[in-house]
Design an enzyme around this catalytic site. Structure first.
Site, short mmCIF file in Angstrom:
data_model
loop_
_atom_site.label_atom_id
_atom_site.label_comp_id
_atom_site.label_asym_id
_atom_site.label_seq_id
_atom_site.Cartn_x
_atom_site.Cartn_y
_atom_site.Cartn_z
N GLY A 10 9.56 -8.70 -20.67
CA GLY A 10 10.32 -9.95 -20.63
C GLY A 10 11.42 -9.85 -21.69
CB ALA A 11 14.73 -8.61 -21.72
N GLY A 15 11.13 -12.56 -25.69
CA GLY A 15 11.06 -11.09 -25.66
C GLY A 15 12.18 -10.43 -26.45
NE ARG A 89 2.17 -24.54 -25.64
CZ ARG A 89 2.17 -25.60 -26.47
NH1 ARG A 89 1.45 -26.66 -26.18
NH2 ARG A 89 2.91 -25.58 -27.56
CB VAL A 119 3.88 -14.14 -25.88
CG1 VAL A 119 4.69 -15.36 -26.30
CG2 VAL A 119 3.70 -13.19 -27.07
CG ASN A 121 2.43 -20.90 -23.18
OD1 ASN A 121 1.38 -20.74 -23.77
ND2 ASN A 121 3.55 -21.28 -23.78
CG HIS A 176 -0.59 -22.34 -27.62
ND1 HIS A 176 -0.15 -22.81 -28.83
CD2 HIS A 176 0.52 -22.01 -26.91
CE1 HIS A 176 1.18 -22.78 -28.83
NE2 HIS A 176 1.61 -22.31 -27.68
P1 NAD Z 1 12.64 -16.87 -20.76
O1 NAD Z 1 12.83 -17.52 -19.44
O2 NAD Z 1 13.75 -16.91 -21.74
O3 NAD Z 1 12.25 -15.33 -20.54
C1 NAD Z 1 11.28 -14.92 -19.65
C2 NAD Z 1 11.71 -13.57 -19.11
O4 NAD Z 1 10.66 -13.05 -18.30
C3 NAD Z 1 12.97 -13.64 -18.22
O5 NAD Z 1 13.98 -12.79 -18.73
C4 NAD Z 1 12.47 -13.17 -16.87
O6 NAD Z 1 13.43 -12.43 -16.12
C5 NAD Z 1 11.29 -12.29 -17.27
N1 NAD Z 1 10.37 -12.00 -16.19
C6 NAD Z 1 9.96 -12.83 -15.18
N2 NAD Z 1 9.13 -12.16 -14.37
C7 NAD Z 1 9.00 -10.92 -14.87
C8 NAD Z 1 8.26 -9.77 -14.49
N3 NAD Z 1 7.49 -9.78 -13.39
N4 NAD Z 1 8.38 -8.65 -15.24
C9 NAD Z 1 9.15 -8.63 -16.34
N5 NAD Z 1 9.87 -9.67 -16.75
C10 NAD Z 1 9.79 -10.81 -16.02
O7 NAD Z 1 11.31 -17.50 -21.39
P2 NAD Z 1 10.84 -17.40 -22.91
O8 NAD Z 1 11.34 -18.56 -23.65
O9 NAD Z 1 11.14 -16.02 -23.40
O10 NAD Z 1 9.27 -17.59 -22.75
C11 NAD Z 1 8.49 -16.57 -22.17
C12 NAD Z 1 7.04 -17.01 -22.02
O11 NAD Z 1 6.45 -17.16 -23.33
C13 NAD Z 1 6.84 -18.37 -21.33
O12 NAD Z 1 5.72 -18.32 -20.48
C14 NAD Z 1 6.59 -19.32 -22.48
O13 NAD Z 1 5.86 -20.46 -22.09
C15 NAD Z 1 5.79 -18.42 -23.39
N6 NAD Z 1 5.72 -18.86 -24.79
C16 NAD Z 1 4.50 -18.80 -25.38
C17 NAD Z 1 4.34 -19.18 -26.70
C18 NAD Z 1 2.99 -19.10 -27.35
O14 NAD Z 1 2.80 -19.70 -28.40
N7 NAD Z 1 2.04 -18.38 -26.81
C19 NAD Z 1 5.47 -19.64 -27.42
C20 NAD Z 1 6.71 -19.66 -26.78
C21 NAD Z 1 6.83 -19.24 -25.47
#
Ligand code: NAD
Length: 312
Positions: A10-11, A15, A89, A119, A121, A176
């Site tokens: 995930g970039a 990411g 979430r 990471v 959710n 969480h």
């Molecule tokens: P974002 O939309 O900015 O980035 C997500 C990326 O995942 C996108 O670039 C998308 O193209 C990519 N993606 C989607 N499907 C994919 C696949 N099959 N293979 C590879 N990449 C893929 O979102 P974000 O803000 O970076 O958040 C990412 C995740 O992290 C979310 O689920 C968010 O809820 C979670 N998060 C968790 C916590 C925590 O405390 N655990 C905190 C913040 C965010």
């Protein structure tokens, strides 16, 4: 000696920021992967061009192909949808389950020795899913939530008390989500319990703000969720593992007899070092804390049940 190899799946916001923090700490070579063509390559190239200025020593590359991740020591999985205002979430469960399951299967195929930091959710359920589909021993899978939630609590304590966040210790356990358990009694400023430093009303305000820490940012950003602190938290865990630091950090870790959880991943303090989770630390919980922790664990169990019904 070869550098550690770190994959970030995930970039997007979290990411790409993980890649930045990992590069800034010179943790190892970083490979970014994203399903969107060009996104991971583009962000990796941009980061690599910051190396001469920022002093990154290791390679940063990007790809849409998991072949580039082969031989990774550690992977941080951030792929998936993020919350928008009005979403919990848990609303992300079905969509992110497919994404995380697919990513984990490909990661483990390319790197059978990998350690996973999840990471995406809802993170406790996604960590359980990663365990199920990867076949890895539970000590090599850990979810990121507690380090972030505790950092939020530490920052709010620091703001209220007018002290450096570095001198505040705080622990948030459980799942969480809205049922997370900020442990005021086990938190301190300069080693002195919070309960002796701050009035009850202030502590209640801090606990409430910690529980809503993610939602507060979602409401402000409107188009997505927090990413600087989440990425810093994931990279703190990666460093603890790759440098065998034995850090005591709250993480979503597999607990069976521990805390009487019975075979689920939930937020507990663990020792993180070479190989992943070196052990779970059991805090003494009073009746109120225990009840709150059990409620939170029940919530996680409910999510895992829904996940099992999806059959991904
Ligand atoms: P974002 O939309 O900015 O980035 C997500 C990326 O995942 C996108 O670039 C998308 O193209 C990519 N993606 C989607 N499907 C994919 C696949 N099959 N293979 C590879 N990449 C893929 O979102 P974000 O803000 O970076 O958040 C990412 C995740 O992290 C979310 O689920 C968010 O809820 C979670 N998060 C968790 C916590 C925590 O405390 N655990 C905190 C913040 C965010």
């Amino acid at each position: 000696m070869a550098h550690p190899k770190i994959t970030v799946v995930g970039a997007g916001n979290v990411g790409a920021t993980c890649a930045l923090w990992a590069a800034a700490r010179n943790l190892g070579d970083v490979v970014l992967v994203d399903v969107v063509p060009g996104l991971a390559e583009g962000k990796a190239l941009d980061l690599a061009q910051a190396a001469p200025i920022a002093g990154f020593s290791h390679k940063i590359t990007g790809s849409a192909d998991y072949a580039a991740t082969a031989g990774s020591d550690l992977a941080i999985v951030t792929a998936g949808l993020a919350r928008k205002p009005g979403m919990s979430r848990d609303d992300l469960l079905a969509r992110n389950a497919e994404i995380v399951a697919g990513a984990v299967r490909q990661l483990v195929k390319a790197s059978p020795q990998v350690i996973l930091i999840i990471v995406s959710n809802p993170v406790d359920a996604m960590t359980a899913l990663a365990h199920k589909v990867s076949g890895l021993p539970p000590r090599r899978i850990v979810g990121m939530a507690g380090v972030l939630d505790s950092a939020r609590m530490r920052s709010f304590v620091a703001m209220e008390a007018g002290v450096s966040p570095k001198d505040v210790q705080a622990y948030v356990l459980g799942g969480h989500g809205d049922s997370m358990v900020p442990l005021v009694r086990h938190s301190s400023i300069g080693g002195v319990p919070l309960t002796e430093r701050l009035p009850k009303a202030t502590l209640e305000r801090i606990v409430e703000r910690t529980r809503n820490g993610g939602a507060e940012i979602v409401a402000l950003l409107k188009t997505g969720s927090a990413f600087y602190a989440p990425a810093a938290a994931a990279v703190e865990m990666a460093q603890a593992i790759l440098r065998d630091e034995g850090r005591v950090l709250p993480c979503a870790a597999y607990c069976d007899a521990e805390y009487g959880v019975g075979g689920y991943f939930v937020g507990v303090p663990v020792r993180l070092g070479a190989g992943g989770v070196l052990g779970v630390l059991e805090f003494d919980l009073d009746a109120e804390e225990r009840a709150a922790f059990d409620r939170s664990v029940q919530h996680v169990k409910g999510l895992v049940k829904k996940l099992d019904a999806l059959n991904v």
